[in-house]
Design an enzyme around this catalytic site. Sequence first.
Site, PDB file in Angstrom:
ATOM      1  N   ALA A 196       3.652 -11.376  -4.946  1.00 60.53           N
ATOM      2  CA  ALA A 196       3.463 -12.183  -3.739  1.00 60.53           C
ATOM      3  C   ALA A 196       2.240 -13.086  -3.842  1.00 60.53           C
ATOM      4  CB  ALA A 196       3.352 -11.262  -2.520  1.00 60.53           C
ATOM      5  N   HIS A 239      -6.258  12.717   0.457  1.00 61.59           N
ATOM      6  CA  HIS A 239      -5.875  12.140   1.741  1.00 61.59           C
ATOM      7  C   HIS A 239      -4.508  12.615   2.203  1.00 61.59           C
ATOM      8  CE1 HIS A 239      -8.785   8.552   1.135  1.00 61.59           C
ATOM      9  NE2 HIS A 239      -9.371   9.573   1.713  1.00 61.59           N
ATOM     10  N   VAL A 265      -4.120  -9.053  -8.658  1.00 65.73           N
ATOM     11  CA  VAL A 265      -4.077  -7.614  -8.913  1.00 65.73           C
ATOM     12  C   VAL A 265      -4.484  -7.356 -10.358  1.00 65.73           C
ATOM     13  CG1 VAL A 265      -2.607  -5.549  -8.892  1.00 65.73           C
ATOM     14  CG2 VAL A 265      -2.202  -7.391  -7.241  1.00 65.73           C
TER      15      VAL A 265
END
Lengths: 419, 618
Positions: B297, B275, B301
Site C-alpha cells: 500500500a 500481550h 516497511v
Amino acid sequence: MAKRGIREYDAKKMLSRSLTGYEGMVALMDPQTDPAELAKRKPWLKQKRLVVKPDQLFGKRGKHGLIAVDKSWDEAIAWITERMNKEVEVSSIKGELTHFLIEPFVPHEKEYYVAMRVGPESDTIYLSKSGGVNVEELWDEVGTIEVPVGEYLEGATVDKEVERHFEEKDRKMIREFVMELYELFVNGHFSYLEINPFTIVEGKILPLDTVAKLDDTAEFECGDVWGDLEFPIPFGRSFSPEEAFVNELDSKTGASLKLSVLNPTGNIWTMVAGGGASVIYADTITDLGFGKDLANYGEYSGNPNAEATYHYAKTILDLMTREKDPNGRKKYLLIGGGIANFTDVAKTFAGIIRALKEYAEKIKDIGVEIYVRRGGPNYKVGLQRMRNLGENLGVPIHVYGPETHITKIASYALSEQRS
Amino acid sequence: MSTKEYELFNRDTTAIIFGLQANAIQRMLDFDMACNRDKPSVVAVVNENKEGWHKVFWGEKEILIPMYRTTRRACEAHPEADVMINFASFRSAYRTSMKAMEEDSIRTLVIIAEGVPERRAREIRNKALTLGKTVIGPATVGGIAAGAFKIANTGGTLENILEAKLHRPGHVGFVSKSGGMSNEAYNIIARNTDGLCEGIAIGGDSFPGSTLFEHVMRYEANPNIGMIVVLGELGGREEYKIVDALNDGKISKPLVAWVTGTCAKILPASIQFGHAGAKADSNEESADAKNEALRKAGALVPKSFDDLDVLIKETYDKLVKTGKFKPAPEITPPPVPNDFSKALSEGLVRRKTEVVTTITDDSGEELLYAGVPISRFIEEGGGIGGVIGLLWFKKKLPKYATDFIELILVLTADHGPAVSGAHNCIVTARAGRDLMSAVASGILTIGPRFGGAVSGAAEMIKGAVDEGLSPAEFVAKMKAKGKNIQGIGHRVKSVRNPDKRVELLKDYAARHFNKTEYLNYALEVEVITTKKKDNLILNVDGCIGILLLDMMCELGFEKEELEEIIANGGLNGLFLLGRTIGLIGHYMDQKRIKEGLYRQPWESILYSLPKEKELETA
C-alpha cells in the site's frame, strides 16, 4: 492473557447451569480418577450407552479416531485405559492424552450449529441448521446476527434468523436457547463459544460438541458463572525440566521470567530483557533467515532481583554449554534489551555476571561468543562491568549501548556465522 | 486545554491523576521542568481513601496538589484539566473510567491497568466514541508530546528522556502497541531524525480504547508532524485500516511501519506473547501478512526490524531535503534537581544528620544493639540484664553483673497496692483509663520520696567518700544542711523489722562482688542513723544505688562515665523498669476484676476549711 480455552467438560457444566432443559450429564476422567468412585457419583455412567473423547483443547477428534461411540461403561473404561498417558499426534502436534470426557450416547438425526465470537465493534452470533463436521463447507447457509457494543440482543432479531433457518416446530425452543446462550456468553465473558453440533432430543436442546474460550482477565467478575474451573495448558505443551524450573522462578517472584526451548541443538541463544524486545530479537533472527538456528525464546522483565536473574542466566548457560555444536559452529549468546524505563541495568547484570563467571570454562570450551546490548538507568556501569568481565575471563564479550540499534547484535553475530 | 481536533496535548495541558501515584506525578512535573513549562501538568489527584493535599517538587521548591475523593469534585474544581490518567486497578478501571468520561471537561482518558476484561474495554471505547472522547489504553504506559506533556511514567527516567530529546518537539509522530518498546523507539527516532513530536502506546490488549489507525490519522492532520512511524503487532486487523487509508490516498506523509511477531511462524503455536492481543487467529493477522500489505500500500516497511533505523533516517533525510520543515533546533534543558535519595545513592550529595544514635541500628538487614546483632546476642544466651548492659551502658556485662541487674528488677517489680505508684495506677485504671495512662500515672509518682532515691543515694554516698568524709562527719554535715540522706529511712521497715529485699541484695553482693567499698561506707552511716531512730535504715533504693556503684567500679567504668550516669538519673531507670512490671500487673488486675471508679471515703478525709470571715482582707 485473555482468550483461554477451557475443557469441554467445564463448558458443559456452565451450560447446564444456564440453559433450560440441559442437565449437563458429563464426567471427566484424568489419570488420578478412580472409575469405580466416579461411577458411584454418577450412576448414569453404568445405565446408559456412552460417548468418550479426549478433552484437551484440540478438535478434529473424529478424524483422528479419537471418539468412541455407543459404548458400555466397561467398554468405555477399556477404551480410555488403552489411551491414557499415551502420546498421539493431532494436526502435527504431539501430546499425551490425559483427560477424557464421557457423556451419554444420544442417537440423533439433525445437527445444528451455533457459535458466538467477540469482535472489536460487536459480538457475532452464527446460526445454521446444517451443523456438524461439514459446517465450513456449508458456510453459505450460516446466518449471522451482529450485536453492536452497547446494545442488547433483541428477541425479534433472533426470531428473524431462526425463521429463516429452522422448522416451525423447533423455532421457539431454538430462539430461547440462543437468547439464554448469549446471556451466558456475555455474563461469563466468553471470547468464543461454539456448539457444533447441537441437536433436539425429546423436545430438549442437547449440545453435543462444545468449544469455549474465556477472557481470563474477567475472573474477578465471573467466579459464580464459571464455577470451579481451571485453564489447562494447551495440548502438546509440555515443559522440560529447565522450562519448568523457570516457570517456578517466575511464579515465585513478582518479576517475569520466561523460557521456551525451541531447538536445543540450535546455536543462537537469547537472554533478552523485556517482552517487546524479546519478540523483536526473535523476529530479526527469523527475518535474517536463521530461525532454524534459534535455540530458545524467552524474556526477563519486571525488575527481577540479582538472585532470580542469576538462576535464569545459569539455566540458559547450562543448556547451551552441555554439548559442542554438532556442526562444529560457534555458539552465540545475545544478552539483549531495549532502553529500560526504571530497571537498574547494573543491578540486573550482576546476576548474569555471576552466572557467566561460573560457566566461564565451559563457555570457552564449547566456543561461545557473547553479544550484549542494553540501555536505561545505570547502563554505563552495567556495560563496563560486562566489558571488564570479558577481559578478566578471557571470554569474547562484545558490548553495546543505546547508540547501537537494538537488534544490531543479532546481525553482528549472524554475519559472523554467515562468513 | 487544546482545542485542535488532532492535538491531545500541548504545553498548557493539565491532567487529573486517579490514584495517588507519587512517583508518576513527580516524574511528570520533572519533565515539565525540563520542558520549561510555566505550570505543572498535574493539577489534582483523585484518592478515594483520603482528601487533602499531596506534596510534590516543582523544581527545587515543594508545592501542594489538591487531592479529592471523587472524580466529580476534582473536575468541578479544575475544569481546565482535560486529561485524566487513571491508575485504578484492573478491578476498578472500568467503573472509574466510565465515571470519568461522564465529566464534560475530560477530553482524553488514559487507562494504565493491565487485565481489564475485553468486554469492559470495548464498552469503554464505545462510550468514548459516542461522547467524542479519546481513550489511551488499557494496559499502556501512556505516551508523550515532546516538550509539552508526558503521561505518567512514559519515557522512563529523566536521564532517558533527555537522551531521547523528548524535552523539545521534533517532527516525527510515533504510535505502537507496546509500551515497553516505546523508549527504544524514541531512542531510535532521536538518533536518526530531529526527534519525536508525539508518541502514543495504545496498549497490548485486543480492544484498545483508541487504535493505531486513529492516532496515525491524527498525526496526518497535525501540521507539526512531518513523518509517521508505526510499530504494529501480530494479531487483530487494525493495521489493515492503515493499509486502506494508504490505498485511498488519505495518508500523505511518509509512513514507516513494522509489524512485530514475524518469529511466530517458527514458534510453537502454544506460546503466547506477552500481550493479550498478540495472537494471530488467521494468516491475515500474522506479522508477515500485515507487513506485506503495508508495503504494497506504499508504507515504508524494512526487511526486518534491524533495518528500521536506517529506513527512518533515509525517510527523514529525504523529507528535510524537500524543505517542508526545518529540523528542530537543539535546546539545552534547564537543570532539574535530582531527588535527594537518588543523588545520595549515587554519591552526588551529602547532608548533615539531625539525629545521632550510638546504641541501636535498624538500618541494616539485622537489628544491632550497640553493634551486636540480636540473633547472635540471643545465641550467646543474652537476657534482659545483658540488653540493659548494651543499651544503657554500651558494655557487654559479665554474668554476675547481668544477674545482679535482673535480681534488682525482680526485687523492685512490685511492692503491693498501697505504695503511691501502685495506688495511683489503680485509681487511674479504675477511672476507666487505658494501660498507657494508668502506668504513666504510676510512674509519674516515682521521685525522691518513692523509688527515685536510687541515683540520689549513690550520688550522696559517692560524694562523701570522694570528699574523704568519715561516716560520722557525713551524717553531721547533712544534719547541719538540714538534708535527708537519700536511701536512708523507711516508712514501715526498721532495725527490728528488716527489709528482706535489702538482705537479699547484700547477700548477693557478698557472694559475687570482690569488694563493696561504698556499701560498707553506707552501712557505717546506717549504724549512726539507726542509733537516732530505729527506722533510719539503708532502704532498698539506697542499697540498689550503692551496690550499682560498687558494681560499676568493679567493672572498671571510668569516673566521668559513672558520674554522668548518676547525674542523669540513669540508676533510677532500674527501679522505673522493674516497677513498670508491677504497674502493668495492677492495671490488668483491676480491669480483670472489673473494679469501678475509686472514691476516697469521706471518713478518711479531714475537712479543715477556714471560716469565710477569716478570708476577709484588711
